[in-house]
Design an enzyme around this catalytic site. Structure first.
Site, PDB file in Angstrom:
ATOM      1  N   HIS A 183       0.841  -1.205   0.000  1.00 41.43           N
ATOM      2  CA  HIS A 183       0.000   0.000   0.000  1.00 41.43           C
ATOM      3  C   HIS A 183       0.875   1.253   0.000  1.00 41.43           C
ATOM      4  CE1 HIS A 183      -4.110   1.696   1.295  1.00 41.43           C
ATOM      5  NE2 HIS A 183      -3.368   2.693   0.844  1.00 41.43           N
TER       6      HIS A 183
ATOM      7  N   HIS B 250       1.645   5.074  -2.149  1.00 38.90           N
ATOM      8  CA  HIS B 250       1.243   6.084  -3.129  1.00 38.90           C
ATOM      9  C   HIS B 250       2.510   6.713  -3.720  1.00 38.90           C
ATOM     10  CE1 HIS B 250      -3.011   6.002  -1.860  1.00 38.90           C
ATOM     11  NE2 HIS B 250      -2.499   5.716  -0.669  1.00 38.90           N
TER      12      HIS B 250
ATOM     13  N   ARG C  98       2.379   8.605  -6.577  1.00 41.15           N
ATOM     14  CA  ARG C  98       1.936   9.926  -7.065  1.00 41.15           C
ATOM     15  C   ARG C  98       2.271  10.232  -8.524  1.00 41.15           C
ATOM     16  NH1 ARG C  98      -1.684  10.292  -3.155  1.00 41.15           N
ATOM     17  NH2 ARG C  98      -0.927  11.091  -1.151  1.00 41.15           N
TER      18      ARG C  98
ATOM     19  N   ASN D 118      -4.647   5.988  -7.473  1.00 43.75           N
ATOM     20  CA  ASN D 118      -5.223   7.343  -7.519  1.00 43.75           C
ATOM     21  C   ASN D 118      -4.213   8.295  -8.161  1.00 43.75           C
ATOM     22  OD1 ASN D 118      -3.761   6.769  -5.197  1.00 43.75           O
ATOM     23  ND2 ASN D 118      -5.004   8.046  -3.852  1.00 43.75           N
TER      24      ASN D 118
ATOM     25  N   HIS E 207     -10.530  -0.116  -0.018  1.00 42.35           N
ATOM     26  CA  HIS E 207     -10.584   0.993   0.928  1.00 42.35           C
ATOM     27  C   HIS E 207     -12.046   1.083   1.344  1.00 42.35           C
ATOM     28  CE1 HIS E 207      -9.725   5.397   1.991  1.00 42.35           C
ATOM     29  NE2 HIS E 207     -11.049   5.306   2.056  1.00 42.35           N
TER      30      HIS E 207
ATOM     31  N   HIS F 156      -5.768  -0.779   5.283  1.00 41.65           N
ATOM     32  CA  HIS F 156      -5.558   0.071   6.469  1.00 41.65           C
ATOM     33  C   HIS F 156      -6.689   0.086   7.507  1.00 41.65           C
ATOM     34  CE1 HIS F 156      -8.013   2.669   3.997  1.00 41.65           C
ATOM     35  NE2 HIS F 156      -7.008   3.155   3.276  1.00 41.65           N
TER      36      HIS F 156
ATOM     37  N   ASP G 226       0.860   2.690   3.936  1.00 39.00           N
ATOM     38  CA  ASP G 226       0.002   3.720   3.353  1.00 39.00           C
ATOM     39  C   ASP G 226       0.800   5.021   3.169  1.00 39.00           C
ATOM     40  OD1 ASP G 226      -2.148   5.050   2.262  1.00 39.00           O
ATOM     41  OD2 ASP G 226      -3.291   5.186   4.127  1.00 39.00           O
TER      42      ASP G 226
ATOM     43  N   HIS H 111       2.612  14.336   0.388  1.00 35.24           N
ATOM     44  CA  HIS H 111       2.030  15.577  -0.118  1.00 35.24           C
ATOM     45  C   HIS H 111       3.091  16.666  -0.037  1.00 35.24           C
ATOM     46  CE1 HIS H 111      -2.107  14.112  -0.326  1.00 35.24           C
ATOM     47  NE2 HIS H 111      -1.957  13.587   0.877  1.00 35.24           N
TER      48      HIS H 111
ATOM     49  N   GLY I  86      -3.098  12.257   4.720  1.00 31.59           N
ATOM     50  CA  GLY I  86      -1.988  11.378   4.359  1.00 31.59           C
ATOM     51  C   GLY I  86      -0.666  11.780   4.955  1.00 31.59           C
TER      52      GLY I  86
END
Length: 396
Positions: free
Chosen positions: A41, A43, A45, A75, A159, A212, A284, A288, A303
């Site tokens: 899991h 991200h 980006r 995502n 999710h 999660h 997770d 950002h 996040g």
């Protein structure tokens, strides 16, 4: 996984580690070789949000954390809901990743929850299907996805979040929210959708994995599902095992989704990893930009980052406190996720100085994301080296 004080590894380890590090470790009492970790899991980006993280920066950060395989969430822009869109991401992975990256495809087109993605065409090219970041709200839609996932022999990675129960909340609907006048997210917004999905899993018989989990009710629902023999697994994250909502501060670095829950929830999660209800720990990792995380609890983006700090935090606050063994932690970070998602880690390992003490400082992170609630936490365990398929991918 064995500590290097064991004679059957000690002589091999001295030669291998000294050659790779070009250093002389005369004492191996505190040095440990561990299997490569696997995070299902993450991200990354990219494509679409490379100002937050890139595949290069995210995989370098992963290697520093001891990870040699990660699964990247969908995502993105474009969302990998078709072979054409997935190809944009896969090209970047092929060109820039320093470790293995296994992409997810989305469950629904655009992650809008209205129409299934091109699951059949994508099936052979992705690790599994997920709409992470969003729960699939429509019961008929998730049922269709389960039927298709079973047909394709793929895992559905969900999710679980009921949007009708969020009420614009942004932290747990607990004591801190009440005393500090914040809008809370109730626990049922998570476990209610898990309950819905597990009934469908029992009916359809698909492979199902829950992202999660953060509540005591979620733990119990999954425990009961496993007793029934359903093909269900789940993950939690380090922050839910170490922190609870009594640790919250008026800072966006404490804002994630799901939110930090109550102490009672944290205890239930710990019991879940001890008794095997929770199969694995995933980070997770959700980077950002600094401006996006500097707007307080209400307005900051959801996040936090965590792939560089997961092992030291868990080793310090679970293993060193005799809550779980080091062997159990390796199961949760490496063996179980690799087995569940059929990922080969046989040639991967990392080398740790388990006695090295230091404080977590985001300035040291290789990730572009710096938001962590663990700033200044004292931890033990420093990664000296990560090897992927015989190649050094991180060296301190």
């Amino acid at each position: 996984m064995k500590n290097l004080t064991n004679e059957n590894l000690k002589s091999i380890a001295k030669e291998k580690v000294n050659a790779l590090l070009k250093s002389d470790f005369s004492s191996f009492d505190n040095i440990c070789i561990l299997p490569g970790f696997c995070d299902v899991h993450v991200h990354l980006r990219e494509p679409g949000f490379s100002y937050k993280e890139t595949i290069e920066s995210g995989t370098k950060a992963s290697a520093r954390g001891g990870y040699t395989a990660i699964c990247s969430m969908p995502n993105l822009n474009p969302v990998p809901d078709s072979v054409e869109n997935l190809a944009v991401q896969q090209k970047l992975i092929d060109e820039n990743a320093v470790i293995s990256v296994y992409p997810y495809a989305s469950i629904t087109k655009g992650q809008f929850g209205k129409e299934l993605s091109d699951m059949e065409e994508l099936s052979s090219k992705v690790i599994a299907f997920s709409d992470d970041g969003k729960g699939v709200q429509d019961e008929e839609m998730i049922k269709k996805a389960m039927i298709k996932a079973k047909e394709l022999n793929k895992i559905l990675v969900c999710h679980c979040e009921d949007n009708s129960l969020l009420f614009n909340g942004y932290i747990h609907d607990g004591e801190y929210a009440k005393t500090h006048n914040h809008r809370g997210i109730c626990s049922k917004s998570e476990w209610g959708q898990i309950e819905r999905d597990l009934k469908l899993v029992e009916e359809i018989g698909c492979d199902y994995h829950v992202c999660h989990i953060s509540t005591k009710e979620s733990v119990q629902l999954i425990r009961d599902a496993k007793k029934k023999g359903l093909k269900v697994t789940c993950e939690t994250a380090p922050h839910y095992l170490i922190l609870d909502d009594s640790d919250l501060k008026e800072d966006g670095f404490y804002k994630m989704n799901p939110p930090l829950r109550s102490e009672e929830d944290k205890k239930a999660l710990i019991e879940g990893i001890i008794d095997g209800t929770i199969d694995m720990i995933a980070t997770d990792h959700a980077p950002h930009s600094t401006p996006e995380k500097s707007k307080g609890l209400e307005k900051s983006a959801f996040g936090i980052v965590g792939i560089e700090t997961a092992f030291p935090l868990l080793y310090t606050y679970l293993v060193k406190k005799n809550i779980i063994s080091l062997e159990k932690l390796v199961e949760l970070l490496s063996i179980n996720p690799a087995k569940r998602f059929n990922i080969d880690l046989s040639k991967d390992y990392s080398v740790w100085d388990l006695d090295k003490e230091y404080k977590i400082d985001p300035k040291d992170f290789l990730s572009k994301g710096k938001a962590t609630p663990f700033i200044g936490y004292k931890v033990q365990g420093e990664n000296l080296l990560t090897v992927k398929d015989g190649n050094i991918v991180y060296k301190k």
